[in-house]
Motif scaffolding. Structure first.
Motif, PDB file in Angstrom:
ATOM      1  N   ARG A 168      13.233   6.448  -6.394  1.00  0.00           N
ATOM      2  CA  ARG A 168      11.805   6.764  -6.563  1.00  0.00           C
ATOM      3  C   ARG A 168      10.957   5.915  -5.614  1.00  0.00           C
ATOM      4  NH1 ARG A 168       7.718   8.230  -6.165  1.00  0.00           N
ATOM      5  NH2 ARG A 168       6.112   8.769  -7.666  1.00  0.00           N
ATOM      6  N   VAL A 169      11.323   4.639  -5.467  1.00  0.00           N
ATOM      7  CA  VAL A 169      10.602   3.759  -4.539  1.00  0.00           C
ATOM      8  C   VAL A 169      10.842   4.217  -3.098  1.00  0.00           C
ATOM      9  CG1 VAL A 169      10.341   1.394  -3.683  1.00  0.00           C
ATOM     10  CG2 VAL A 169      10.679   1.804  -6.136  1.00  0.00           C
ATOM     11  N   TYR A 170      12.085   4.550  -2.761  1.00  0.00           N
ATOM     12  CA  TYR A 170      12.381   5.047  -1.412  1.00  0.00           C
ATOM     13  C   TYR A 170      11.565   6.294  -1.101  1.00  0.00           C
ATOM     14  CZ  TYR A 170      16.415   1.882  -1.227  1.00  0.00           C
ATOM     15  OH  TYR A 170      17.234   0.786  -1.223  1.00  0.00           O
ATOM     16  N   ALA A 171      11.408   7.165  -2.087  1.00  0.00           N
ATOM     17  CA  ALA A 171      10.601   8.372  -1.885  1.00  0.00           C
ATOM     18  C   ALA A 171       9.155   7.996  -1.573  1.00  0.00           C
ATOM     19  CB  ALA A 171      10.676   9.270  -3.126  1.00  0.00           C
ATOM     20  N   ALA A 172       8.642   6.962  -2.232  1.00  0.00           N
ATOM     21  CA  ALA A 172       7.272   6.517  -1.972  1.00  0.00           C
ATOM     22  C   ALA A 172       7.133   5.959  -0.557  1.00  0.00           C
ATOM     23  CB  ALA A 172       6.852   5.464  -2.997  1.00  0.00           C
ATOM     24  N   LEU A 173       8.206   5.396  -0.027  1.00  0.00           N
ATOM     25  CA  LEU A 173       8.172   4.827   1.327  1.00  0.00           C
ATOM     26  C   LEU A 173       8.297   5.889   2.413  1.00  0.00           C
ATOM     27  CD1 LEU A 173      10.422   1.684   0.865  1.00  0.00           C
ATOM     28  CD2 LEU A 173       7.930   1.762   1.092  1.00  0.00           C
ATOM     29  N   SER A 182       0.828  -1.218   0.000  1.00  0.00           N
ATOM     30  CA  SER A 182       0.000   0.000   0.000  1.00  0.00           C
ATOM     31  C   SER A 182       0.854   1.256   0.000  1.00  0.00           C
ATOM     32  CB  SER A 182      -0.930   0.014   1.214  1.00  0.00           C
ATOM     33  OG  SER A 182      -1.902  -0.989   1.099  1.00  0.00           O
ATOM     34  N   LEU A 183       1.929   1.257   0.788  1.00  0.00           N
ATOM     35  CA  LEU A 183       2.829   2.415   0.828  1.00  0.00           C
ATOM     36  C   LEU A 183       3.437   2.691  -0.544  1.00  0.00           C
ATOM     37  CD1 LEU A 183       4.824   1.923   4.139  1.00  0.00           C
ATOM     38  CD2 LEU A 183       3.457   3.911   3.513  1.00  0.00           C
ATOM     39  N   ILE A 184       3.939   1.649  -1.173  1.00  0.00           N
ATOM     40  CA  ILE A 184       4.552   1.826  -2.491  1.00  0.00           C
ATOM     41  C   ILE A 184       3.514   2.283  -3.501  1.00  0.00           C
ATOM     42  CG2 ILE A 184       5.722   0.659  -4.403  1.00  0.00           C
ATOM     43  CD1 ILE A 184       7.033  -1.179  -2.229  1.00  0.00           C
ATOM     44  N   ALA A 185       2.368   1.611  -3.528  1.00  0.00           N
ATOM     45  CA  ALA A 185       1.326   1.920  -4.512  1.00  0.00           C
ATOM     46  C   ALA A 185       0.740   3.319  -4.321  1.00  0.00           C
ATOM     47  CB  ALA A 185       0.216   0.868  -4.454  1.00  0.00           C
ATOM     48  N   SER A 186       0.701   3.805  -3.077  1.00  0.00           N
ATOM     49  CA  SER A 186       0.131   5.138  -2.856  1.00  0.00           C
ATOM     50  C   SER A 186       1.075   6.244  -3.320  1.00  0.00           C
ATOM     51  CB  SER A 186      -0.225   5.334  -1.382  1.00  0.00           C
ATOM     52  OG  SER A 186       0.939   5.378  -0.592  1.00  0.00           O
ATOM     53  N   GLY A 187       2.365   5.945  -3.401  1.00  0.00           N
ATOM     54  CA  GLY A 187       3.322   6.964  -3.806  1.00  0.00           C
ATOM     55  C   GLY A 187       3.896   6.788  -5.191  1.00  0.00           C
ATOM     56  N   LEU A 188       3.532   5.685  -5.858  1.00  0.00           N
ATOM     57  CA  LEU A 188       4.106   5.382  -7.160  1.00  0.00           C
ATOM     58  C   LEU A 188       3.088   4.591  -7.971  1.00  0.00           C
ATOM     59  CD1 LEU A 188       6.718   5.243  -8.975  1.00  0.00           C
ATOM     60  CD2 LEU A 188       7.215   3.092  -7.819  1.00  0.00           C
TER      61      LEU A 188
END
Length: 81
Positions: A48-53, A8-14
């Protein structure tokens, strides 16, 4: 942290076309397919993934995350589509 939480964290930011997360609560592996990875080097994709987290990596809520980051075309090629 559960796999669903991390997904959910990844999908909400990316925006992801495909997202698969597996792990034991601290050590994770993720397969992430996103058009946002087009033209980016692997390190830029991971950033980019780290930013989403957000800060989850710094607070140790996500202790380790191994990532495979692919564009939709790369994903299709791997799957033989």
């Amino acid at each position: 942290m559960t796999a669903d939480d991390l997904r959910s964290l990844i999908a909400s930011g990316l925006p992801c076309e495909h997202l698969q997360v597996e792990g034991d609560g601290r050590h994770w592996a993720a397969l992430i397919v996103s058009a946002e990875f087009e033209g980016k080097r692997p390190v830029q994709r991971h950033q980019r993934v780290y930013a989403a987290l957000g800060g989850k990596m710094e607070t140790d809520e996500v202790h380790a995350l191994s990532m495979t980051t692919l564009t939709p075309a790369e994903w299709a090629a791997q799957r033989g589509s």
